[in-house]
Design an enzyme around this catalytic site. Structure first.
Site, PDB file in Angstrom:
ATOM      1  CD  GLU A 206      58.353  20.825 117.907  1.00 39.71           C
ATOM      2  OE1 GLU A 206      57.219  20.878 117.392  1.00 39.71           O
ATOM      3  OE2 GLU A 206      59.223  20.028 117.544  1.00 39.71           O
ATOM      4  CD  GLU A 317      55.204  21.442 110.773  1.00 43.24           C
ATOM      5  OE1 GLU A 317      55.971  21.897 111.644  1.00 43.24           O
ATOM      6  OE2 GLU A 317      55.087  20.239 110.539  1.00 43.24           O
TER       7      GLU A 317
END
Ligand code: NAG
Ligand code: NAG
Length: 402
Positions: A206, A317
């Site tokens: 990520e 997120e």
């Protein structure tokens, strides 16, 4: 010097038993700091309060990893995916790339890499030393879960591709400073490169930007990476907070503050990230901007990702802890909904994947997913100069998201 300090702590333990927990914790924190912070060749104080240590490239923490005992550092990738990674011919005049704040006070010399120094407070803010630098809850954006997911408090708004073999991904990400309500909440914008099963052994790479007081002690927007090989259970961490990622770049520090940031209806700034797999050695490389090859995650760290990725996701997120019984006011992206468009809503543009021929191509069948679209949403589009792109984000709490 160190011996004297140790002895002193021992005496405290004997004389004042109730101080035991405290002093043994202190010792553990000291030990952890010593492990994390290699002796620097040079240190640079950043205007945001961070200290950037220039650590010799062969003394970096990554090489402590048991699988990397005899690892020979690769100083450049064998391969770079074809295409013009960030060759946007038309960068609109009010959409600029960014720099790093600490560059104002110096640069790291050749042969070293910049490492954001871990402070005692960074460790003390974690729930435990074991937990330092790791993700607490297992929460991935799952567009079509096999069974309904328990509410983890994590909310996503993403675009994704799945169902093929992927060897990399790239994106240009608009950079903002979303407001984060609670100290243990966060807001991030990133891409996920995934393989394996969501509940057991997910391998994940990520990268993107994040605002997290728990990780950094302030509200600054910071460049970050993350990796795990077991769905966030035991392996992996943020940035260089554990052994694993091998950095070779001396200009860009993981975890450093990004500046300047986009302003509503005003100047817009972005970062570009490319992650790709070296077909020969199998390592996963990361590039920041058009010319900063950051380093790589060695193939040996991974199980499923040692072959290829099975899903790529791009998006935001946040954590919604509903601490006051209502939805959090923590923002995603710019804090504005996609409908508002350029200069107001945050975007990912020129999103691409690396295919089986190691070419950068536009993804087919880009799906979208948002957990609560009245709080945070996502809209994909395409245009000739922005390629595949989407706007995403939102304000969190609002009349439709109480
Ligand atoms: C970060 O933001 C929160 C909420 O907006 C604020 O209460 C807090 O004081 C800020 N913290 C720092 C270190 O700037
Ligand atoms: C955005 O900026 C333009 C020109 O600077 C101004 O006319 C307009 O009112 C602004 N819109 C908003 C929503 O702030």
């Amino acid at each position: 010097m160190e011996k004297v300090v140790l002895l002193f702590l021992y005496m405290l333990v004997v004389v004042v038993p109730s101080a035991f927990a405290d002093s043994s914790q202190k010792l553990e924190v000291q030990k952890e700091l010593k492990k994390l912070n290699s002796p620097p060749v040079r240190s640079i104080k950043s205007p945001d309060g961070d200290i950037i240590d220039c650590v010799h490239v062969s003394h970096q923490l990554a090489l402590d990893h048991p699988d990397l005992k005899n690892h020979k550092i690769q100083m450049k990738p064998n391969f770079h995916p074809e295409g013009h990674p960030f060759g946007e011919s038309k960068v609109s005049s009010n959409s600029k790339p960014i720099t790093h704040l600490w560059h104002q006070n110096g640069r790291c010399p050749q042969g070293t890499i910049p490492v954001r120094r871990t402070s005692k407070n960074d460790i003390l803010r974690a729930s435990s030393i074991q937990q330092f630098g790791k993700k607490k809850e297992r929460s991935f954006p799952q567009p079509k879960p096999a069974k309904p997911l328990p509410d983890s408090g994590h909310e996503h708004a993403i675009a994704y591709v799945e169902g093929d073999k992927y060897y990399g991904a790239k994106a240009t990400i608009n950079v903002w400073k979303p407001k984060v309500q609670q100290s243990h909440e966060f807001s991030l914008s990133q891409m996920w490169i995934l393989a394996g099963s969501f509940d057991k052994d997910l391998n994940s790479i990520e990268a993107g930007w994040q605002v997290s007081r728990e990780l950094y002690g302030d509200n600054n927007t910071r460049l970050f990476t993350y990796w795990t090989t077991d769905a966030y259970k035991a392996t992996g961490c943020y940035n260089l907070r554990c052994s694993g990622f091998i950095q070779i770049n001396r200009d860009i520090a993981l975890g450093a503050s990004i500046s300047p940031l986009s302003k509503y209806n005003s100047s817009q700034y972005y970062i570009s990230i490319l992650v790709w797999k070296d077909p020969k050695e199998g390592n996963w490389w990361m590039q920041f901007g058009s010319d900063h090859v950051m380093g790589y995650w060695p193939a040996s760290l991974f199980s499923h990702l040692s072959d290829s990725a099975s899903m790529i996701e791009w998006g935001g997120e946040v954590v919604n802890s509903e601490s006051d019984g209502q939805h959090t006011t923590t923002q995603m992206g710019s804090g504005h909904f996609p409908e508002e468009g350029f200069g107001k809503a945050s975007y990912f543009k020129n999103i691409q994947i690396v295919d089986g021929n190691n070419k950068l191509i536009d993804p087919q069948d880009l799906g979208t997913h948002s957990d609560k679209d009245s709080c945070y949403n996502v809209h994909t589009r395409s245009a000739s100069d922005w390629g595949n792109y989407f706007y995403y984000g939102g304000p969190g709490r609002n009349p439709n998201c109480p």
